[in-house]
Design a protein around this motif. Structure first.
Motif, PDB file in Angstrom:
ATOM      1  N   GLU A  77       0.848  -1.187   0.000  1.00 17.66           N
ATOM      2  CA  GLU A  77       0.000   0.000   0.000  1.00 17.66           C
ATOM      3  C   GLU A  77       0.886   1.240   0.000  1.00 17.66           C
ATOM      4  O   GLU A  77       1.488   1.576   1.018  1.00 17.66           O
ATOM      5  N   GLU A  78       1.004   1.871  -1.164  1.00 22.02           N
ATOM      6  CA  GLU A  78       1.748   3.124  -1.287  1.00 22.02           C
ATOM      7  C   GLU A  78       3.142   3.057  -0.669  1.00 22.02           C
ATOM      8  O   GLU A  78       3.496   3.848   0.196  1.00 22.02           O
ATOM      9  N   GLY A  79       3.937   2.102  -1.108  1.00 24.35           N
ATOM     10  CA  GLY A  79       5.309   1.977  -0.633  1.00 24.35           C
ATOM     11  C   GLY A  79       5.463   1.305   0.714  1.00 24.35           C
ATOM     12  O   GLY A  79       6.566   1.231   1.247  1.00 24.35           O
ATOM     13  N   GLU A  80       4.376   0.815   1.249  1.00 28.34           N
ATOM     14  CA  GLU A  80       4.438   0.123   2.542  1.00 28.34           C
ATOM     15  C   GLU A  80       4.068  -1.342   2.354  1.00 28.34           C
ATOM     16  O   GLU A  80       3.094  -1.664   1.670  1.00 28.34           O
ATOM     17  N   ARG A  91       5.662 -21.580   7.521  1.00 32.57           N
ATOM     18  CA  ARG A  91       6.796 -20.695   7.821  1.00 32.57           C
ATOM     19  C   ARG A  91       8.093 -21.484   7.663  1.00 32.57           C
ATOM     20  O   ARG A  91       8.151 -22.673   7.930  1.00 32.57           O
ATOM     21  N   GLY A  92       9.132 -20.775   7.223  1.00 29.72           N
ATOM     22  CA  GLY A  92      10.432 -21.413   7.081  1.00 29.72           C
ATOM     23  C   GLY A  92      10.600 -22.217   5.804  1.00 29.72           C
ATOM     24  O   GLY A  92      11.544 -22.992   5.685  1.00 29.72           O
ATOM     25  N   HIS A  93       9.690 -22.037   4.842  1.00 28.45           N
ATOM     26  CA  HIS A  93       9.770 -22.775   3.581  1.00 28.45           C
ATOM     27  C   HIS A  93      10.050 -21.864   2.390  1.00 28.45           C
ATOM     28  O   HIS A  93       9.877 -22.278   1.249  1.00 28.45           O
ATOM     29  N   GLY A  94      10.449 -20.613   2.647  1.00 27.78           N
ATOM     30  CA  GLY A  94      10.830 -19.710   1.569  1.00 27.78           C
ATOM     31  C   GLY A  94       9.718 -18.849   0.994  1.00 27.78           C
ATOM     32  O   GLY A  94       9.972 -18.012   0.129  1.00 27.78           O
ATOM     33  N   ILE A  95       8.496 -19.048   1.451  1.00 22.99           N
ATOM     34  CA  ILE A  95       7.384 -18.261   0.899  1.00 22.99           C
ATOM     35  C   ILE A  95       7.520 -16.789   1.288  1.00 22.99           C
ATOM     36  O   ILE A  95       7.347 -15.900   0.450  1.00 22.99           O
ATOM     37  N   GLY A  96       7.850 -16.529   2.533  1.00 25.06           N
ATOM     38  CA  GLY A  96       8.053 -15.142   2.969  1.00 25.06           C
ATOM     39  C   GLY A  96       9.185 -14.477   2.204  1.00 25.06           C
ATOM     40  O   GLY A  96       9.083 -13.307   1.815  1.00 25.06           O
ATOM     41  N   ASP A  97      10.267 -15.227   1.962  1.00 24.59           N
ATOM     42  CA  ASP A  97      11.386 -14.695   1.177  1.00 24.59           C
ATOM     43  C   ASP A  97      10.912 -14.304  -0.218  1.00 24.59           C
ATOM     44  O   ASP A  97      11.287 -13.248  -0.744  1.00 24.59           O
ATOM     45  N   ARG A  98      10.089 -15.150  -0.821  1.00 14.67           N
ATOM     46  CA  ARG A  98       9.575 -14.855  -2.162  1.00 14.67           C
ATOM     47  C   ARG A  98       8.657 -13.642  -2.142  1.00 14.67           C
ATOM     48  O   ARG A  98       8.690 -12.819  -3.065  1.00 14.67           O
ATOM     49  N   PHE A  99       7.843 -13.520  -1.110  1.00 12.57           N
ATOM     50  CA  PHE A  99       6.974 -12.345  -0.994  1.00 12.57           C
ATOM     51  C   PHE A  99       7.800 -11.064  -0.878  1.00 12.57           C
ATOM     52  O   PHE A  99       7.497 -10.060  -1.514  1.00 12.57           O
ATOM     53  N   VAL A 100       8.842 -11.079  -0.056  1.00 13.78           N
ATOM     54  CA  VAL A 100       9.679  -9.883   0.101  1.00 13.78           C
ATOM     55  C   VAL A 100      10.373  -9.543  -1.216  1.00 13.78           C
ATOM     56  O   VAL A 100      10.434  -8.371  -1.609  1.00 13.78           O
ATOM     57  N   ALA A 101      10.871 -10.546  -1.918  1.00 12.72           N
ATOM     58  CA  ALA A 101      11.499 -10.286  -3.214  1.00 12.72           C
ATOM     59  C   ALA A 101      10.493  -9.673  -4.184  1.00 12.72           C
ATOM     60  O   ALA A 101      10.817  -8.727  -4.923  1.00 12.72           O
ATOM     61  N   LEU A 102       9.282 -10.168  -4.168  1.00 10.38           N
ATOM     62  CA  LEU A 102       8.225  -9.612  -5.013  1.00 10.38           C
ATOM     63  C   LEU A 102       7.929  -8.163  -4.623  1.00 10.38           C
ATOM     64  O   LEU A 102       7.817  -7.289  -5.485  1.00 10.38           O
ATOM     65  N   ALA A 103       7.827  -7.906  -3.342  1.00  6.89           N
ATOM     66  CA  ALA A 103       7.564  -6.537  -2.873  1.00  6.89           C
ATOM     67  C   ALA A 103       8.659  -5.582  -3.325  1.00  6.89           C
ATOM     68  O   ALA A 103       8.380  -4.460  -3.770  1.00  6.89           O
ATOM     69  N   LYS A 104       9.908  -6.039  -3.251  1.00  7.58           N
ATOM     70  CA  LYS A 104      11.027  -5.192  -3.687  1.00  7.58           C
ATOM     71  C   LYS A 104      10.982  -4.937  -5.187  1.00  7.58           C
ATOM     72  O   LYS A 104      11.351  -3.845  -5.636  1.00  7.58           O
ATOM     73  N   ARG A 105      10.547  -5.920  -5.957  1.00  4.04           N
ATOM     74  CA  ARG A 105      10.399  -5.705  -7.406  1.00  4.04           C
ATOM     75  C   ARG A 105       9.249  -4.743  -7.695  1.00  4.04           C
ATOM     76  O   ARG A 105       9.342  -3.917  -8.590  1.00  4.04           O
ATOM     77  N   ARG A 106       8.178  -4.847  -6.947  1.00  4.15           N
ATOM     78  CA  ARG A 106       6.997  -4.000  -7.172  1.00  4.15           C
ATOM     79  C   ARG A 106       7.247  -2.558  -6.732  1.00  4.15           C
ATOM     80  O   ARG A 106       6.658  -1.634  -7.275  1.00  4.15           O
ATOM     81  N   VAL A 107       8.068  -2.391  -5.696  1.00  5.13           N
ATOM     82  CA  VAL A 107       8.359  -1.052  -5.157  1.00  5.13           C
ATOM     83  C   VAL A 107       9.878  -0.896  -5.054  1.00  5.13           C
ATOM     84  O   VAL A 107      10.444  -0.868  -3.965  1.00  5.13           O
ATOM     85  N   PRO A 108      10.558  -0.790  -6.194  1.00  2.00           N
ATOM     86  CA  PRO A 108      12.017  -0.808  -6.197  1.00  2.00           C
ATOM     87  C   PRO A 108      12.668   0.415  -5.564  1.00  2.00           C
ATOM     88  O   PRO A 108      13.848   0.362  -5.202  1.00  2.00           O
ATOM     89  N   GLU A 109      11.924   1.490  -5.381  1.00  4.53           N
ATOM     90  CA  GLU A 109      12.509   2.682  -4.767  1.00  4.53           C
ATOM     91  C   GLU A 109      12.621   2.570  -3.247  1.00  4.53           C
ATOM     92  O   GLU A 109      13.275   3.390  -2.609  1.00  4.53           O
ATOM     93  N   GLY A 110      12.008   1.563  -2.659  1.00  4.55           N
ATOM     94  CA  GLY A 110      12.132   1.346  -1.222  1.00  4.55           C
ATOM     95  C   GLY A 110      10.794   1.059  -0.574  1.00  4.55           C
ATOM     96  O   GLY A 110       9.739   1.443  -1.083  1.00  4.55           O
ATOM     97  N   LEU A 111      10.858   0.369   0.539  1.00  7.65           N
ATOM     98  CA  LEU A 111       9.670  -0.060   1.279  1.00  7.65           C
ATOM     99  C   LEU A 111       9.796   0.314   2.745  1.00  7.65           C
ATOM    100  O   LEU A 111      10.901   0.446   3.268  1.00  7.65           O
ATOM    101  N   SER A 112       8.653   0.425   3.397  1.00  6.64           N
ATOM    102  CA  SER A 112       8.629   0.528   4.848  1.00  6.64           C
ATOM    103  C   SER A 112       7.580  -0.454   5.359  1.00  6.64           C
ATOM    104  O   SER A 112       6.746  -0.950   4.600  1.00  6.64           O
ATOM    105  N   LEU A 113       7.649  -0.731   6.639  1.00  9.33           N
ATOM    106  CA  LEU A 113       6.672  -1.617   7.268  1.00  9.33           C
ATOM    107  C   LEU A 113       6.708  -1.408   8.770  1.00  9.33           C
ATOM    108  O   LEU A 113       7.664  -0.840   9.307  1.00  9.33           O
ATOM    109  N   TRP A 114       5.652  -1.835   9.407  1.00  9.37           N
ATOM    110  CA  TRP A 114       5.571  -1.824  10.865  1.00  9.37           C
ATOM    111  C   TRP A 114       5.418  -3.251  11.356  1.00  9.37           C
ATOM    112  O   TRP A 114       4.742  -4.068  10.727  1.00  9.37           O
TER     113      TRP A 114
END
Length: 155
Positions: A77-80, A91-114
């Motif tokens: 949502e808007e860079g977050e 958990r621990g099977h690489g799905i979260g890693d793939r999601f983060v990689a996808l997020a970085k591709r979708r928002v290559p200028e940078g991300l934030s999160l809480w």
């Protein structure tokens, strides 16, 4: 682990049909990972939020296992990176890693999160992916009133 659990999950945009399953992933994951955090919303309110807000109005993604089961959800949502939840047994099977990689591709200028301060596994996970903690709060600005921490990733 069964052969089906070893098969790769597919990451895809969530559709209206996924709203209930995505909400249920969120509920199961939240309850397993954050047992000390009091949720201010009922299960049905969470499901309504996913149905009426998250899936139709946000960039929502799901991880779909062979056989069709939704086992993860990520929302941008808007860079977050506003949501990233997996069913506990995935958990621990690489799905979260793939999601983060996808997020970085979708928002290559940078991300934030809480994330909540009590969620040490999430801190380790995001730090492993290059996120840096930049702000800690007493939780006054979140619904749960739980101390949290903001992370940022810059390429």
């Amino acid at each position: 682990m069964s052969e089906e659990e070893d098969a790769p999950v597919v990451l895809r945009r969530a559709t209206a049909k996924d709203a209930r399953a995505a909400a249920d992933v969120w509920l199961r994951s939240f309850d397993a990972a954050l047992p000390s955090v009091i949720r201010p919303r009922t299960d049905e309110e969470v499901r309504d939020y996913f149905r009426h807000v998250v899936v139709p109005l946000r960039e929502a993604w799901v991880a779909q296992a062979p056989g069709g089961e939704v086992v993860g959800v990520m929302v941008l949502e808007e860079g977050e990176l506003s949501q990233l939840y997996l069913v506990p047994e995935r958990r621990g099977h690489g799905i979260g890693d793939r999601f983060v990689a996808l997020a970085k591709r979708r928002v290559p200028e940078g991300l934030s999160l809480w994330t909540f301060q009590v969620n040490a596994p999430a801190h380790r996970f995001y730090e492993r992916h290059g996120f840096t903690a930049v702000e800690w709060t007493d939780g006054a600005r979140n619904e749960e009133r739980e101390p949290d921490v903001r992370y940022v990733w810059r390429p």
